[in-house]
Scaffold this motif. Sequence first.
Motif, PDB file in Angstrom:
ATOM      1  N   SER A  33       0.792  -1.226   0.000  1.00 41.62           N
ATOM      2  CA  SER A  33       0.000   0.000   0.000  1.00 41.62           C
ATOM      3  C   SER A  33       0.826   1.278   0.000  1.00 41.62           C
ATOM      4  O   SER A  33       0.329   2.326  -0.394  1.00 41.62           O
ATOM      5  N   GLU A  34       2.055   1.226   0.462  1.00 38.79           N
ATOM      6  CA  GLU A  34       2.950   2.378   0.433  1.00 38.79           C
ATOM      7  C   GLU A  34       4.363   1.889   0.189  1.00 38.79           C
ATOM      8  O   GLU A  34       4.701   0.760   0.531  1.00 38.79           O
ATOM      9  N   GLU A  50       4.926  -0.841   2.946  1.00 40.70           N
ATOM     10  CA  GLU A  50       3.849  -1.229   3.856  1.00 40.70           C
ATOM     11  C   GLU A  50       2.962  -2.268   3.189  1.00 40.70           C
ATOM     12  O   GLU A  50       2.585  -2.122   2.026  1.00 40.70           O
ATOM     13  N   LEU A  51       2.648  -3.317   3.942  1.00 36.64           N
ATOM     14  CA  LEU A  51       1.715  -4.347   3.497  1.00 36.64           C
ATOM     15  C   LEU A  51       0.359  -4.103   4.149  1.00 36.64           C
ATOM     16  O   LEU A  51       0.294  -3.763   5.332  1.00 36.64           O
ATOM     17  N   HIS A  52      -0.693  -4.305   3.370  1.00 33.98           N
ATOM     18  CA  HIS A  52      -2.059  -4.206   3.892  1.00 33.98           C
ATOM     19  C   HIS A  52      -2.758  -5.542   3.670  1.00 33.98           C
ATOM     20  O   HIS A  52      -2.658  -6.138   2.594  1.00 33.98           O
ATOM     21  N   ASN A  53      -3.453  -6.010   4.707  1.00 30.07           N
ATOM     22  CA  ASN A  53      -4.248  -7.234   4.622  1.00 30.07           C
ATOM     23  C   ASN A  53      -5.712  -6.831   4.470  1.00 30.07           C
ATOM     24  O   ASN A  53      -6.359  -6.477   5.450  1.00 30.07           O
ATOM     25  N   ILE A  80      -0.346 -10.213  10.348  1.00 29.57           N
ATOM     26  CA  ILE A  80      -1.052  -8.968  10.023  1.00 29.57           C
ATOM     27  C   ILE A  80      -2.509  -9.203  10.395  1.00 29.57           C
ATOM     28  O   ILE A  80      -3.143 -10.149   9.907  1.00 29.57           O
ATOM     29  N   HIS A  83      -7.692  -6.720   8.069  1.00 29.99           N
ATOM     30  CA  HIS A  83      -7.760  -5.326   7.616  1.00 29.99           C
ATOM     31  C   HIS A  83      -6.606  -4.483   8.170  1.00 29.99           C
ATOM     32  O   HIS A  83      -6.701  -3.264   8.203  1.00 29.99           O
ATOM     33  N   TYR A  85      -2.255  -3.467   8.855  1.00 31.08           N
ATOM     34  CA  TYR A  85      -1.081  -3.010   8.116  1.00 31.08           C
ATOM     35  C   TYR A  85       0.188  -3.459   8.828  1.00 31.08           C
ATOM     36  O   TYR A  85       0.203  -3.600  10.049  1.00 31.08           O
ATOM     37  N   VAL A  87       4.565  -2.604   8.323  1.00 35.35           N
ATOM     38  CA  VAL A  87       5.660  -2.009   7.575  1.00 35.35           C
ATOM     39  C   VAL A  87       6.837  -2.983   7.571  1.00 35.35           C
ATOM     40  O   VAL A  87       7.166  -3.573   8.603  1.00 35.35           O
ATOM     41  N   ASN A 104       3.881  -1.265  14.431  1.00 38.05           N
ATOM     42  CA  ASN A 104       3.721  -2.518  13.682  1.00 38.05           C
ATOM     43  C   ASN A 104       4.678  -2.563  12.494  1.00 38.05           C
ATOM     44  O   ASN A 104       4.313  -2.328  11.359  1.00 38.05           O
TER      45      ASN A 104
END
Length: 148
Positions: A33-34, A50-53, A80, A83, A85, A87, A104
Motif C-alpha cells: 500500500s505504500e 507497507e503491506l495491507h491485509n 497482520i 484489515h 497493516y 511495515v 507494527n
Amino acid sequence: MSCRRGRWIAAWFALLWTAATFASASAAPLVISELMYHPPGTNLLEEWFELHNPDPAPVDLSGWQVTKGVHFTVPTNTVIAAHGYLVVAADQATFAARHPGVANFIGGWTGSLSDSGDTVEVQDLTGTVRAQVTYATEGDWAVRRLAA
C-alpha cells in the motif's frame, strides 16, 4: 448400492468444493500500500514498504520472503491483523527513530530499492506471490489496475 455411491460421490465433490473455496479465501492477496524507495536523505536504511491485509481474517506471514527488490525472510510469529497493516523496513532501528509512532513494523532486509524503478515481491511459504508492485520514477505506475 448405486444410490449410496451417488450420494458418496456428491458428498465428496461437495467436500472438495468447500476445501477449494476456503483455500482460495485463505490465499487472498496482500497489497503493497505504500513504498518509500527514495528517502529524502541519502540513507538507504530509511527505505520501507507497507503491506495491507484487506481480508477479514488475520494472515500469518511467518517464514514468508521478499524475493524481488530486496531480500528478507519474515520472522516467526509475524501476523497482520484482519484489515491491518505492517511495515517492512530496511533497518528496524532507523525506522523506529524516523517513525516513533509506528509500532507494527519488522525489518532488516539485504539490498536496497532502486531509485529508478524496481519490482517488490512477497512470496508465501509455498512460493506463491502474495503481493507485488512494480514502481518507476515517472508515468502511471501507481494507478490501480485490476488483474485480468
